[in-house]
Design a protein around this motif. Sequence first.
Motif, PDB file in Angstrom:
ATOM      1  N   ILE A   8      64.721  28.810  98.550  1.00 25.72           N
ATOM      2  CA  ILE A   8      64.307  27.590  99.253  1.00 25.72           C
ATOM      3  C   ILE A   8      64.743  27.731 100.700  1.00 25.72           C
ATOM      4  O   ILE A   8      65.889  28.106 100.991  1.00 25.72           O
ATOM      5  N   ILE A   9      63.826  27.457 101.606  1.00 25.18           N
ATOM      6  CA  ILE A   9      64.056  27.607 103.040  1.00 25.18           C
ATOM      7  C   ILE A   9      64.131  26.214 103.661  1.00 25.18           C
ATOM      8  O   ILE A   9      63.214  25.398 103.480  1.00 25.18           O
ATOM      9  N   VAL A  10      65.203  25.937 104.378  1.00 20.15           N
ATOM     10  CA  VAL A  10      65.386  24.631 105.011  1.00 20.15           C
ATOM     11  C   VAL A  10      65.010  24.761 106.479  1.00 20.15           C
ATOM     12  O   VAL A  10      65.695  25.446 107.247  1.00 20.15           O
ATOM     13  N   GLY A  11      63.915  24.121 106.866  1.00 20.02           N
ATOM     14  CA  GLY A  11      63.433  24.181 108.241  1.00 20.02           C
ATOM     15  C   GLY A  11      62.096  24.882 108.332  1.00 20.02           C
ATOM     16  O   GLY A  11      61.955  26.023 107.889  1.00 20.02           O
ATOM     17  N   ALA A  12      61.092  24.198 108.889  1.00 17.03           N
ATOM     18  CA  ALA A  12      59.745  24.769 109.010  1.00 17.03           C
ATOM     19  C   ALA A  12      59.395  25.046 110.463  1.00 17.03           C
ATOM     20  O   ALA A  12      58.286  24.773 110.922  1.00 17.03           O
ATOM     21  N   GLY A  13      60.379  25.586 111.197  1.00 19.76           N
ATOM     22  CA  GLY A  13      60.083  26.105 112.523  1.00 19.76           C
ATOM     23  C   GLY A  13      59.556  27.523 112.393  1.00 19.76           C
ATOM     24  O   GLY A  13      59.332  28.020 111.278  1.00 19.76           O
ATOM     25  N   PRO A  14      59.346  28.232 113.503  1.00 20.20           N
ATOM     26  CA  PRO A  14      58.855  29.616 113.429  1.00 20.20           C
ATOM     27  C   PRO A  14      59.709  30.501 112.529  1.00 20.20           C
ATOM     28  O   PRO A  14      59.190  31.343 111.800  1.00 20.20           O
ATOM     29  N   MET A  15      61.042  30.301 112.544  1.00 19.74           N
ATOM     30  CA  MET A  15      61.913  31.128 111.719  1.00 19.74           C
ATOM     31  C   MET A  15      61.730  30.823 110.239  1.00 19.74           C
ATOM     32  O   MET A  15      61.626  31.734 109.412  1.00 19.74           O
ATOM     33  N   GLY A  16      61.692  29.542 109.879  1.00 18.03           N
ATOM     34  CA  GLY A  16      61.478  29.161 108.489  1.00 18.03           C
ATOM     35  C   GLY A  16      60.139  29.651 107.967  1.00 18.03           C
ATOM     36  O   GLY A  16      60.032  30.134 106.831  1.00 18.03           O
ATOM     37  N   ILE A  17      59.119  29.551 108.820  1.00 17.55           N
ATOM     38  CA  ILE A  17      57.788  30.045 108.440  1.00 17.55           C
ATOM     39  C   ILE A  17      57.838  31.553 108.226  1.00 17.55           C
ATOM     40  O   ILE A  17      57.260  32.081 107.268  1.00 17.55           O
ATOM     41  N   ALA A  18      58.525  32.267 109.113  1.00 13.74           N
ATOM     42  CA  ALA A  18      58.614  33.728 109.006  1.00 13.74           C
ATOM     43  C   ALA A  18      59.282  34.146 107.701  1.00 13.74           C
ATOM     44  O   ALA A  18      58.853  35.112 107.054  1.00 13.74           O
ATOM     45  N   ILE A  19      60.327  33.428 107.281  1.00 11.57           N
ATOM     46  CA  ILE A  19      60.987  33.748 106.014  1.00 11.57           C
ATOM     47  C   ILE A  19      60.030  33.478 104.852  1.00 11.57           C
ATOM     48  O   ILE A  19      59.952  34.256 103.900  1.00 11.57           O
ATOM     49  N   GLY A  20      59.298  32.383 104.944  1.00 12.69           N
ATOM     50  CA  GLY A  20      58.311  32.071 103.910  1.00 12.69           C
ATOM     51  C   GLY A  20      57.253  33.149 103.793  1.00 12.69           C
ATOM     52  O   GLY A  20      56.864  33.545 102.686  1.00 12.69           O
ATOM     53  N   ILE A  21      56.795  33.643 104.940  1.00 19.58           N
ATOM     54  CA  ILE A  21      55.793  34.712 104.944  1.00 19.58           C
ATOM     55  C   ILE A  21      56.352  35.967 104.282  1.00 19.58           C
ATOM     56  O   ILE A  21      55.687  36.608 103.449  1.00 19.58           O
ATOM     57  N   GLU A  22      57.587  36.323 104.633  1.00 17.44           N
ATOM     58  CA  GLU A  22      58.207  37.527 104.078  1.00 17.44           C
ATOM     59  C   GLU A  22      58.432  37.385 102.570  1.00 17.44           C
ATOM     60  O   GLU A  22      58.228  38.339 101.811  1.00 17.44           O
ATOM     61  N   ALA A  23      58.829  36.168 102.147  1.00 14.29           N
ATOM     62  CA  ALA A  23      59.022  35.933 100.716  1.00 14.29           C
ATOM     63  C   ALA A  23      57.693  36.046  99.968  1.00 14.29           C
ATOM     64  O   ALA A  23      57.607  36.669  98.900  1.00 14.29           O
ATOM     65  N   GLN A  24      56.642  35.467 100.525  1.00 20.18           N
ATOM     66  CA  GLN A  24      55.326  35.504  99.896  1.00 20.18           C
ATOM     67  C   GLN A  24      54.805  36.936  99.816  1.00 20.18           C
ATOM     68  O   GLN A  24      54.230  37.347  98.804  1.00 20.18           O
ATOM     69  N   LYS A  25      55.020  37.689 100.888  1.00 21.64           N
ATOM     70  CA  LYS A  25      54.571  39.070 100.926  1.00 21.64           C
ATOM     71  C   LYS A  25      55.224  39.895  99.815  1.00 21.64           C
ATOM     72  O   LYS A  25      54.613  40.821  99.261  1.00 21.64           O
ATOM     73  N   ASN A  26      56.474  39.553  99.505  1.00 24.28           N
ATOM     74  CA  ASN A  26      57.220  40.300  98.485  1.00 24.28           C
ATOM     75  C   ASN A  26      57.206  39.619  97.117  1.00 24.28           C
ATOM     76  O   ASN A  26      58.017  39.922  96.252  1.00 24.28           O
ATOM     77  N   LYS A  27      56.265  38.675  96.955  1.00 24.36           N
ATOM     78  CA  LYS A  27      56.021  38.024  95.679  1.00 24.36           C
ATOM     79  C   LYS A  27      57.244  37.271  95.138  1.00 24.36           C
ATOM     80  O   LYS A  27      57.473  37.211  93.928  1.00 24.36           O
ATOM     81  N   LEU A  28      58.027  36.689  96.041  1.00 20.32           N
ATOM     82  CA  LEU A  28      59.119  35.809  95.651  1.00 20.32           C
ATOM     83  C   LEU A  28      58.604  34.372  95.621  1.00 20.32           C
ATOM     84  O   LEU A  28      57.813  33.969  96.486  1.00 20.32           O
ATOM     85  N   SER A  29      59.026  33.605  94.637  1.00 22.50           N
ATOM     86  CA  SER A  29      58.671  32.180  94.631  1.00 22.50           C
ATOM     87  C   SER A  29      59.546  31.480  95.663  1.00 22.50           C
ATOM     88  O   SER A  29      60.750  31.733  95.752  1.00 22.50           O
ATOM     89  N   TYR A  30      58.938  30.622  96.476  1.00 18.61           N
ATOM     90  CA  TYR A  30      59.666  30.021  97.590  1.00 18.61           C
ATOM     91  C   TYR A  30      59.116  28.624  97.892  1.00 18.61           C
ATOM     92  O   TYR A  30      58.017  28.244  97.463  1.00 18.61           O
ATOM     93  N   LEU A  31      59.897  27.879  98.655  1.00 19.60           N
ATOM     94  CA  LEU A  31      59.469  26.563  99.127  1.00 19.60           C
ATOM     95  C   LEU A  31      60.151  26.317 100.469  1.00 19.60           C
ATOM     96  O   LEU A  31      61.351  26.574 100.617  1.00 19.60           O
TER      97      LEU A  31
END
Length: 322
Positions: A8-31
């Motif tokens: 779970i990523i707290v914060g939807a700024g550019p950094m939070g979005i970047a972590i979400g992208i990296e998690a999605q790319k590596n098939k991790l479930s995330y929010l």
Amino acid sequence: MKQVYDIIIVGAGPMGIAIGIEAQKNKLSYLVLEKGTLVNSIFNFPKNMTFFSTSQKLEIGEIPFVSINEKPKRTEALEYYRRVVEHLNLHLRLYEKVESIEKKEDFFQVKTTKGNYTAKNIAIATGFYDQPNRLNIPGEELPKVKHYYDEPYAYINQNVVVVGAGNSATQVALELHQAGVNVTMVVRDNKIEPNVKYWIKPNIENRIENQEIPTYFNSELAEINPKSVKISTPQGLIEIKNDFVLAMIGYHPDFEFLNKIGVTCDSNKFNRPNFSPDTHETEIENLYVAGVVCGGNHTSTYFIENSIEHATAIVNSILSKA
């Protein structure tokens, strides 16, 4: 059965979005959870703000950021990050503030204003723009005192004091001056900060030298009153007429929130969170920090362009443990 997220990523700024992208790319479930709107800090920047970086350096997720200007403006950045999120169909929940994070055995229990979640890992990417530095003087709580600036038109025919000498303060003072506002600067040091943007610094210095923008160096606000302010100067205490005070003295991470969830910070003036520079993992196993929050009070340490690698470091750390 309740879903357990990999992260779970707290914060939807550019950094939070970047972590979400990296998690999605590596098939991790995330929010990604955000207390405000998408890239909330950029949304709250002044309407006419221009980034110091080029659009290429603000890119995330290998998605091109095309700008009509050499350096993009706030509205272009808002549209870019919106399109990134839409294109990749990222999993975000906006206007959902995280109230607590508690680790129980191997899992984190996350409580928000709208629900409860469970995750194996947490990434804090909350930035610092929501926490303004304080003047800590009498009168600071008056409604005429602002720690954020939007545009000059609210201050026409008003006497405005701008406190500070960094990028924000100098840019605000110039905009106000160009709009015909009676603006005065109060600067704690003996000169404008050396790291002010190269296209702003000579302009503000010339305006000061020509006495177009009255400036008190080596000075500090001592007291704010409804119709005036008192300034402590090398020549003594003076009082000038005043309608608004714009305290452009910077911001800091939400240390109260970090402390509440158990993240410790170093004991020096920068108050940086304690984390591994290789993985960005804190002393709490599987809890990570990313982006400008890593710099503590030294907010000029990290920017969008030199923080993107934090996302890769965090996701790689999670994958190595798995």
